[in-house]
Motif scaffolding. Sequence first.
Motif, short mmCIF file in Angstrom:
data_model
loop_
_atom_site.label_atom_id
_atom_site.label_comp_id
_atom_site.label_asym_id
_atom_site.label_seq_id
_atom_site.Cartn_x
_atom_site.Cartn_y
_atom_site.Cartn_z
N CYS A 140 0.75 -1.24 -0.03
CA CYS A 140 -0.17 0.10 0.03
C CYS A 140 0.80 1.17 0.13
O CYS A 140 1.09 1.88 0.82
N CYS A 170 -0.54 3.33 5.19
CA CYS A 170 0.09 3.43 6.62
C CYS A 170 1.62 3.07 6.59
O CYS A 170 2.46 3.35 7.26
N ASP A 183 -6.98 -0.26 8.83
CA ASP A 183 -8.42 -1.05 8.67
C ASP A 183 -8.16 -2.20 7.82
O ASP A 183 -8.89 -3.13 7.92
N CYS A 184 -7.38 -2.48 6.83
CA CYS A 184 -7.25 -3.52 5.75
C CYS A 184 -6.77 -4.62 6.58
O CYS A 184 -6.68 -5.64 6.09
N CYS A 213 -7.55 4.27 7.81
CA CYS A 213 -7.13 4.10 6.36
C CYS A 213 -7.01 5.55 5.69
O CYS A 213 -7.88 5.95 5.19
S1 SF4 Z 1 -5.64 0.71 6.20
FE1 SF4 Z 1 -5.87 1.65 4.08
S2 SF4 Z 1 -3.88 2.99 4.26
FE2 SF4 Z 1 -3.46 1.52 5.64
S3 SF4 Z 1 -2.33 0.00 4.70
FE3 SF4 Z 1 -4.52 -0.75 4.45
S4 SF4 Z 1 -5.32 -0.18 2.67
FE4 SF4 Z 1 -3.45 1.12 3.07
#
Ligand code: SF4
Length: 477
Positions: free
Chosen positions: A316, A320, A369-370, A429
């Motif tokens: 990602c 994060c 969140d993921c 997120c």
């Molecule tokens: S929570 Fe959202 S921003 Fe964080 S790693 Fe997962 S998809 Fe990416």
Amino acid sequence: MKYKVLIMRCEEYDPDKIANIIKAGMEELEVKPSGRILLKPNVVLAHPEVFAHAFTRKEFLDGVISATKSRAVDVKEIAVGERSGITIPTRYNFKNAGYIEIIKKHKIKTYYFDEVKQVPIRLKRAERLRDSIFVPKPVAQADFLINLPKFKAHPWCRLTLSLKNFIGIQDDRHRLVDHNSFLEHKIADLQEIIQPKFIAIDAIEAGQKMMLTPTPFHMGAIVMGINSCAVDTVGCHMVHVDPKDIIHLRYSSERGFGPMNLDEIEVSGDFSIEAVQERTKDFEFCLEHIDSHFGENSNLSCTVGTFPEEHSPDYCWGGCPGALQEAMHIFKGFYPHVNEEMKKIRYVVGKVEEPIKIETDEKVIFAGDCTAWEGTIDGKDVKIESRYKTTREVDEKQTQSNDMLLKTAKTLWTCFKSRKSRYLRAKGCPISVGDHVHYVSSLGKISNVNFDHRLLIPVNIAYWRMRINRFWNRFLG
Ligand code: SF4
């Protein structure tokens, strides 16, 4: 028509020299600012000691304002506007960057984008992520936008130049929307709102590796143009990057915002690309996955899983992981040996399907969140479920305020509740850089830099001034 991009030599931050270079550049590019003129620098963060190289320098701004005034016609207003990063009030960073005195000297206006009204702008292009996007009213009303990025490497996007500088027009409530694996799409969407009519990049002292805590690199250049894609393409070549590797540049060019091929650009000026490249052979980037970024001796180790979006299942970028890197580099600015001195932390992000071997003295952050994982810690079953929402499920009109104090209180409360547990679930997120600082500080048992005397009082004074002004501006429109 070929867009012209100028690269000019400028070895020092001398406002008069800069003004002359910019004025000559405006003349060559036939730029005549008029109407409501808005200058947008990059002041993501500024502090003379810890964030000394993250922002467009005041001498550069000074020179550009002088040149703008000398070339402008039918002026309704000249203003400087910006929204800094990580929820720190922009007025705090303007003060640290030395902007206040420059703005006063030139008798022009300031727009702190975190204090003004935000208005929705409809997007129409087929590739758009959303139907509308919120921007500050002065941006929506500007007739002539002058973009003043700082030339920097970027841990999420490889480089931040003209296109990426647009992330700094959004306030906290809207900035983190799609600031995940869709960050590059979002940057391309932002180009639909307004196109800069003049761009001047501060590449005198460029920034390497990180964007908040870059290592300075003397490039001795000013880059100017009237098209963001053309300017960014030239910027890529200046540091040996293939423009195709800058995804937001590719997307923006594909949407018709400008070229990304040197054959379609006329490069001029007194500093050739080859001469710049000779100087930038050792220019450093930091585009690493976090599981390899932190060395063997670091007490922070990372487990990276898979991610929900089809276009980026392995990592990602924009979310994060990069925010963790930035947070750790902020700590390093305060405590150079933080990686070795902090208590052990395992950072888990994404969907992880294998068992995680956790050391007895290690705490775990399930970040974002993921993130999803099922297993046992200390013999107890642990189940972390994904709460990821797709772009369509996130309503940009119903976003959280992301207010600095509220977020701090919420995050510290989460840390406090989990103080006896071996793990913590960090929601968001993305999880912002600021929140990462709180989590790492709490679990790693290191002092929270937010409470450092250099930040605590001045940031909070700026915060309350920002709140009062935002309140008034709500009524004044
Ligand atoms: S929570 Fe959202 S921003 Fe964080 S790693 Fe997962 S998809 Fe990416």
